[in-house]
Scaffold this active site. Structure first.
Site, short mmCIF file in Angstrom:
data_model
loop_
_atom_site.label_atom_id
_atom_site.label_comp_id
_atom_site.label_asym_id
_atom_site.label_seq_id
_atom_site.Cartn_x
_atom_site.Cartn_y
_atom_site.Cartn_z
N LYS A 3 -4.60 -11.07 -7.53
CA LYS A 3 -4.41 -9.62 -7.36
C LYS A 3 -5.70 -8.85 -7.67
O LYS A 3 -6.11 -7.97 -6.92
CB LYS A 3 -3.27 -9.14 -8.29
CG LYS A 3 -3.06 -7.65 -8.30
CD LYS A 3 -2.58 -7.11 -6.96
CE LYS A 3 -2.67 -5.60 -6.92
NZ LYS A 3 -2.30 -5.03 -5.65
N TYR B 145 -14.43 2.17 6.08
CA TYR B 145 -14.65 3.60 6.27
C TYR B 145 -15.40 4.22 5.10
O TYR B 145 -15.01 4.05 3.95
CB TYR B 145 -13.32 4.34 6.49
CG TYR B 145 -12.70 3.97 7.81
CD1 TYR B 145 -13.06 4.65 8.96
CD2 TYR B 145 -11.80 2.91 7.90
CE1 TYR B 145 -12.52 4.30 10.19
CE2 TYR B 145 -11.25 2.56 9.13
CZ TYR B 145 -11.61 3.25 10.27
OH TYR B 145 -11.09 2.89 11.48
N LYS C 287 -4.91 9.45 -0.70
CA LYS C 287 -4.92 8.99 0.70
C LYS C 287 -3.70 9.58 1.40
O LYS C 287 -2.83 10.15 0.74
CB LYS C 287 -4.93 7.46 0.75
CG LYS C 287 -3.67 6.79 0.24
CD LYS C 287 -3.75 5.32 0.55
CE LYS C 287 -2.48 4.62 0.19
NZ LYS C 287 -2.49 3.22 0.50
N CYS D 42 -4.60 2.21 -8.40
CA CYS D 42 -4.93 0.77 -8.54
C CYS D 42 -6.43 0.46 -8.62
O CYS D 42 -6.88 -0.05 -9.65
CB CYS D 42 -4.30 0.00 -7.40
SG CYS D 42 -2.50 -0.02 -7.51
N ARG E 230 -3.29 10.26 -8.46
CA ARG E 230 -4.02 9.57 -9.53
C ARG E 230 -5.45 9.22 -9.07
O ARG E 230 -5.63 8.60 -8.04
CB ARG E 230 -3.25 8.32 -9.98
CG ARG E 230 -1.95 8.67 -10.70
CD ARG E 230 -1.16 7.45 -11.09
NE ARG E 230 -0.35 6.92 -10.02
CZ ARG E 230 0.56 5.95 -10.17
NH1 ARG E 230 0.75 5.39 -11.35
NH2 ARG E 230 1.27 5.52 -9.15
N PHE F 89 -10.87 -1.47 6.39
CA PHE F 89 -11.51 -1.07 5.13
C PHE F 89 -13.02 -0.91 5.25
O PHE F 89 -13.78 -1.30 4.36
CB PHE F 89 -11.17 -2.10 4.03
CG PHE F 89 -10.19 -1.53 3.05
CD1 PHE F 89 -8.84 -1.48 3.36
CD2 PHE F 89 -10.61 -0.99 1.84
CE1 PHE F 89 -7.94 -0.90 2.49
CE2 PHE F 89 -9.73 -0.41 0.97
CZ PHE F 89 -8.38 -0.37 1.30
N GLY G 147 -9.84 6.37 -4.78
CA GLY G 147 -9.06 6.79 -5.95
C GLY G 147 -7.78 6.00 -5.99
O GLY G 147 -7.76 4.83 -5.61
N LYS H 227 0.86 -1.18 0.00
CA LYS H 227 0.00 0.00 0.00
C LYS H 227 0.89 1.23 0.00
O LYS H 227 1.81 1.31 0.83
CB LYS H 227 -0.89 0.05 1.25
CG LYS H 227 -1.79 -1.15 1.41
CD LYS H 227 -2.64 -1.03 2.66
CE LYS H 227 -1.90 -1.27 3.96
NZ LYS H 227 -1.31 -2.59 4.18
P1 NAD Z 1 4.46 3.95 -11.77
O1 NAD Z 1 3.75 4.62 -12.86
O2 NAD Z 1 4.72 4.66 -10.48
O3 NAD Z 1 5.89 3.41 -12.28
C1 NAD Z 1 6.05 2.69 -13.46
C2 NAD Z 1 7.45 2.96 -14.00
O4 NAD Z 1 7.71 2.08 -15.08
C3 NAD Z 1 7.64 4.37 -14.54
O5 NAD Z 1 8.75 4.98 -13.89
C4 NAD Z 1 7.92 4.17 -16.03
O6 NAD Z 1 8.82 5.11 -16.57
C5 NAD Z 1 8.51 2.78 -16.03
N1 NAD Z 1 8.47 2.09 -17.31
C6 NAD Z 1 7.47 2.01 -18.22
N2 NAD Z 1 7.82 1.25 -19.26
C7 NAD Z 1 9.08 0.83 -19.02
C8 NAD Z 1 9.98 -0.02 -19.73
N3 NAD Z 1 9.66 -0.58 -20.89
N4 NAD Z 1 11.21 -0.25 -19.20
C9 NAD Z 1 11.55 0.30 -18.02
N5 NAD Z 1 10.74 1.10 -17.31
C10 NAD Z 1 9.52 1.35 -17.80
O7 NAD Z 1 3.65 2.60 -11.48
P2 NAD Z 1 3.41 1.87 -10.07
O8 NAD Z 1 2.40 2.61 -9.28
O9 NAD Z 1 4.72 1.54 -9.47
O10 NAD Z 1 2.70 0.52 -10.57
C11 NAD Z 1 3.40 -0.47 -11.28
C12 NAD Z 1 2.53 -1.72 -11.36
O11 NAD Z 1 2.31 -2.24 -10.04
C13 NAD Z 1 1.14 -1.48 -11.95
O12 NAD Z 1 0.75 -2.61 -12.66
C14 NAD Z 1 0.26 -1.33 -10.70
O13 NAD Z 1 -1.08 -1.67 -10.95
C15 NAD Z 1 0.91 -2.32 -9.76
N6 NAD Z 1 0.73 -2.03 -8.34
C16 NAD Z 1 0.80 -0.74 -7.89
C17 NAD Z 1 0.66 -0.47 -6.53
C18 NAD Z 1 0.73 0.94 -6.02
O14 NAD Z 1 0.35 1.15 -4.86
N7 NAD Z 1 1.19 1.90 -6.79
C19 NAD Z 1 0.45 -1.53 -5.63
C20 NAD Z 1 0.43 -2.83 -6.12
C21 NAD Z 1 0.56 -3.08 -7.47
#
Ligand code: NAD
Length: 460
Positions: free
Chosen positions: A210, A257, A329, A266, A336, A255, A263, A157
């Site tokens: 997931k 609340y 949050k 994810c 986002r 969860f 938002g 998270k």
């Molecule tokens: P983000 O947008 O913060 O980061 C993604 C990064 O990947 C960016 O820096 C981008 O430049 C890079 N990127 C894109 N294409 C690339 C490539 N071909 N080679 C190298 N780098 C590349 O995304 P995030 O929030 O870290 O989420 C990543 C994944 O994890 C998503 O699928 C999301 O659903 C999942 N996820 C996110 C969270 C969260 O809390 N943010 C939690 C669990 C799972």
């Protein structure tokens, strides 16, 4: 073990840093050169509590480095984690172009057996697609190198990411070959010292897990928001109902609340992608449709309350509204799909002047919001209150828990306080001189001087 983490965003940077902290040798790679330059200068491009110190410590210990170069990073890595973004496309499907591109780049540079791990949230069948991409590129290279594709969805998270990663409730691993299971077990073994938390399964089930987890959590939020709206119409109090149902062990308190709608990067996109996966196999996920619809409606609730309040006071046009918190949050700078964006758009359309403040998300908010004289960016809560007709709490940052309401009230022009997170006691807020509106609770109107002594309201 030598690990490569591809995509240095919220998930990738935390994943790579925590693996390094546990003794692995990690390269974090990104195609965004600016991001990698910043990281190489010791600047952390995201706000995540505890991350900066951990990054610096591991860079200093030479366990963590940053790169934009697949050609030098892939050949030296035994395992490549894909943690790139998977946003929803215009049809709501998960856009896999970054995953495909990362898989292609791995395949172009791999020289030995490599484990490719999908950590990004991806639809069922993506591991198979990644394997096909790798085989195709290998054919082009006229090579045959053994590899395994694994699904290892991430459950961290934002705001608590380090703790979630270092002490996970569970680590879900989807595998097709025992060889990959052994490697994944070794990578995660330092995280399992107190007890085993690795859950091994087939790849499709891991990919589904997931989406199922996020869908369940989003359903709880929309359920509570639906309940909150019904509470307001019937005279019940959602906070009391929450305690009443949460005490049932089968339900639990987490969860539960009510708020301004969920938002973040994810839930909104994952719910869309989940529905589109179901549709692709001829199934309609009715419950997810309702969860999404309720959430869209809930994001408008605060705007409706503000409009109703000011309808008797000349309307919203020309009013000054102060917003406390903008991030989706607390403890993150992530904007986002934040509920604040929907409210801000509505208030600007209604002709309001806005005074905005968030402890960490101001830079990201500035990038997303229009440049207009009707927005004033503030540096603290008191500045937000200056001349405001109403205040709205949107993100429950800890620093907003004990506000100096006397000083705030003195700075304000009006007396309305809209609490999107049910952080305060309605009766107490009325005693402090506010017309107080929250979610799923009856409004409490400001006591006139001396009135509180005679009030028959009971603070329960
Ligand atoms: P983000 O947008 O913060 O980061 C993604 C990064 O990947 C960016 O820096 C981008 O430049 C890079 N990127 C894109 N294409 C690339 C490539 N071909 N080679 C190298 N780098 C590349 O995304 P995030 O929030 O870290 O989420 C990543 C994944 O994890 C998503 O699928 C999301 O659903 C999942 N996820 C996110 C969270 C969260 O809390 N943010 C939690 C669990 C799972």
């Amino acid at each position: 073990m030598k690990l490569l983490v591809i995509g240095t965003g919220y998930v990738g940077l935390v994943t790579g840093t925590c693996f390094a902290e546990m003794g692995h040798q990690v390269i974090c790679l990104d195609i965004n050169e600016e991001k990698i330059d910043l990281l190489n200068q010791g600047v952390i491009p995201i706000y995540e509590p505890g991350l900066e110190e951990m990054v610096k410590r591991n860079v200093k210990a030479h366990r963590l480095s940053f790169s934009i170069d697949y050609a030098t990073s892939v050949p030296t890595s035994q395992v490549c984690f894909i943690t790139v973004d998977t946003p929803a496309n215009s049809e709501g499907k998960a856009d896999l172009r970054y995953v495909r591109s990362a898989a292609t780049s791995i395949a172009e540079h791999m020289v030995d057996h490599t484990v490719i791990v999908n950590k990004s949230t991806v639809p069922i069948g993506t591991a198979k697609e990644v394997a096909q991409i790798i085989q195709k590129v290998q054919r082009k290279r006229d090579l045959l190198i053994d590899f395994d594709v694994v699904s290892n969805p991430e459950f961290l998270k934002e705001g608590n990411a380090i703790n979630d990663f270092m002490k996970p409730d569970r680590v879900v691993i989807g595998i097709a070959h025992p060889r990959a299971a052994a490697i994944m077990k070794e990578i995660y073994s330092p995280f399992m010292l107190s007890h085993e938390r690795l859950i091994l399964m087939d790849i499709a089930s891991a990919e589904m897990t997931k989406y199922a987890a996020n869908a369940m959590l989003a359903t709880r939020v929309s359920f509570m928001n639906e309940l909150a709206n019904l509470c307001e119409l019937t005279g019940a109090d959602v906070n009391k109902v929450r305690k009443g149902i949460g005490s049932d062990k089968r339900i639990g308190y987490s969860f539960l609340y009510a708020g301004p709608g969920f938002g973040g990067s994810c839930f909104p996109k994952d719910i869309k992608a989940f529905q589109s996966q179901a549709k692709a196999v001829g199934y309609s996920l009715e419950i997810m449709q309702a969860v999404e619809k309720i959430n869209v409606r809930q994001k408008r609730v605060l705007g409706v309350k503000l409009a109703a309040y000011f309808a008797l006071k000349g309307g919203l046009k020309g009013k000054t509204i102060g917003l406390l918190g903008l991030a989706f949050k607390p403890d993150t700078d992530d904007m986002r799909e934040a509920a604040s964006l929907v409210l801000i758009e509505f208030l600007l359309e209604s002709g309001c002047h806005l005074r905005l403040y968030d402890p960490a998300a101001m830079a990201n908010a500035k990038r997303l919001l229009p440049e207009t004289k009707t927005i004033t960016w503030c540096e603290n809560e008191l500045e937000v209150a200056d001349g405001a007709d109403a205040l709205v709490l949107l993100t429950e940052w800890k620093q907003f828990r004990f506000l100096d309401f006397g000083a705030i009230r003195a700075k304000m022009k009006g007396i309305a306080f809209f609490d999107g997170r049910n952080q305060y006691v309605p009766y107490e807020m009325a005693k402090k001189g506010f017309d107080y509106f929250s979610i799923g609770q009856a409004p409490a109107y400001a006591h006139k001087p001396g009135e509180e002594e005679f009030s028959n309201e009971i603070p329960l």
